[in-house]
Motif scaffolding. Structure first.
Motif, PDB file in Angstrom:
ATOM      1  N   ALA A  76       2.527   1.683  -3.404  1.00  0.00           N
ATOM      2  CA  ALA A  76       1.598   2.183  -4.426  1.00  0.00           C
ATOM      3  C   ALA A  76       1.362   3.678  -4.230  1.00  0.00           C
TER       4      ALA A  76
ATOM      5  N   ARG B 232      11.792   0.924  -6.788  1.00  0.00           N
ATOM      6  CA  ARG B 232      10.785   1.953  -7.091  1.00  0.00           C
ATOM      7  C   ARG B 232      11.289   2.874  -8.197  1.00  0.00           C
TER       8      ARG B 232
ATOM      9  N   GLU C 299       0.830  -1.209   0.000  1.00  0.00           N
ATOM     10  CA  GLU C 299       0.000   0.000   0.000  1.00  0.00           C
ATOM     11  C   GLU C 299       0.871   1.268   0.000  1.00  0.00           C
TER      12      GLU C 299
END
Lengths: 279, 279
Positions: free
Chosen positions: A78, A123, A75
């Motif tokens: 994201a 990322r 979470e």
């Protein structure tokens, strides 16, 4: 009259000013460029922010900042990607190519810097295609090692360049911020390398004040007030081929409390005296 | 009962204790080694200090500290050399081979880190023959980059090893202090290198507390109270072949204000839990 054509005000330096006030301040001072922080842009509204900077005839040297890529849970990851994609679009709207990333520190309770750094790399890999698609360069900023745990697990220019290495130079760059890197025994070699690899996306100047402020984030000082040798570092950056904007970004309570126009006047003087001759 | 055979109390951890009190505290706690600071030794008197440590059956893991080698003037340089020669003789008298050097920062008003580092190298070269003659190893301690300007212009283990390189491994060693080096992206590689080069002279443990204390020198914490991953770093040091003493050196106002015996009890617990399993 000094040549101010490469000088840029990072809006963190005049923290109490709104974006509109900072733009007006730059115009009054003859400073041709501005590096806005996203919170100031959001306050003004993105379209309005872009318009007021453009209407004032200012250039946007960079946007500060995306990043905080170290979340360990799906979470959080994201959310970080979504926020960074927003930041890319904001950079486009503001007409700057350079989006600073402060990559983040350890997750809450975490102590594994090796794993956290790997998440930064992961990322970054996910963000690059989106940034490239929009013509924005992700600018990795090494932060002083005193902020490694809670702000940025990139602590040296060499580490930033290693992280950037898998990507094209116009996709991932690095920032040289004197406050963060002045102490690095590898600095000369890594600035040379950054030049060879064409990754220097920004040169930011401010001083390192002693003693370190009680709030360690606020130890940044006006050029000339601390220990940094701007002649030497500036020459290295110049000789590495950097000829872009030079941003002044200072977090310092005394400077924040001072009159904004007076801060810009001092900034121009110190820039002319200490930075420009070696730029 | 945990194996405390490699544990050493650095006297900075129990700042309010005299050397005699620290020695007694170690004996009560079953800690077999001590790393005295020179100010505590001077207070007691060198001969008496040596005798009371020896009579208590303690081992001296190291002597803290010489260094401060960056004076730019001849008088300051002569004084630094004289003081460091005294420190070598004190190490001999205390029966330890390991003399820590905190090399010093910029001279007053100076900003040229390159020149100041060269003076460190020059003074080190002048000290080595004297230290070798007396069987003492000069231990270069990289300090956290936040202390570069005012305490030590050696900021990384790699830099310390470069500086040590011209000299035999039993003449110049390096210290691995978790507080100072935990953030370094090159740490694993440089600990491996230090092992290969047989230069690891000391492993010091304490934690890096957040937020950074208002007096930045006092951010050192008891193991487990901060962000440092002792398992990972300890394994690297072990795998590099280090099997010597492990000193606990903590500058922290709360710990200094606490009861010394209670501090030693906590120190033994945290050592047994967080350090020993990976040592």
């Amino acid at each position: 009259m000094s040549d101010l054509s490469r000088l840029s005000l990072n809006t963190a330096t005049t923290k109490k000013w709104t974006l509109a006030e900072a733009v007006d301040g730059c115009v009054r001072a003859g400073i041709p460029a501005i590096g806005p922080w996203r919170d100031r842009v959001h306050e003004a509204g993105l379209d309005k922010a872009a318009r007021l900077i453009k209407d004032a005839g200012l250039r946007v040297s960079s946007l500060c900042r995306g990043g905080f890529l170290t979340a360990a849970d799906a979470e959080g990851q994201a959310a970080a990607l979504a926020d960074n994609r927003d930041a890319v679009l904001e950079a486009v709207a503001l007409d700057t190519r350079e989006l600073f990333l402060v990559v983040g520190g350890l997750a809450t309770g975490e102590k594994d810097v090796v794993a956290a750094r790997q998440r930064v790399a992961d990322r970054l890999g996910e963000l690059v295609p989106f940034a490239v698609e929009h013509g924005v360069r992700l600018v990795l900023e090494p932060l002083h090692p005193m902020y490694a745990a809670d702000r940025a697990l990139i602590s040296t220019l060499g580490q930033a360049l290693d992280l950037a290495a898998p990507y094209p130079a116009d996709a991932v760059g690095v920032a040289v911020d004197t406050f963060h890197v002045w102490w690095d025994p590898e600095l000369k070699a890594q600035i040379e390398r950054a030049g060879r690899e064409q990754r220097i996306a920004s040169y930011q100047v401010c001083d390192f004040n002693l003693p370190i402020a009680a709030d360690a984030l606020l130890s940044r000082g006006m050029m000339g007030d601390g220990v940094i040798d701007f002649a030497t570092i500036g020459s290295w950056v110049r000789d590495a081929g950097y000829s872009g904007d030079i941003e002044v970004e200072i977090f310092n309570q005394d400077i924040w409390d001072a009159d904004g126009d007076a801060v810009l006047a001092t900034m121009k003087e110190r820039y002319a005296e200490l930075v420009l001759p070696f730029a």
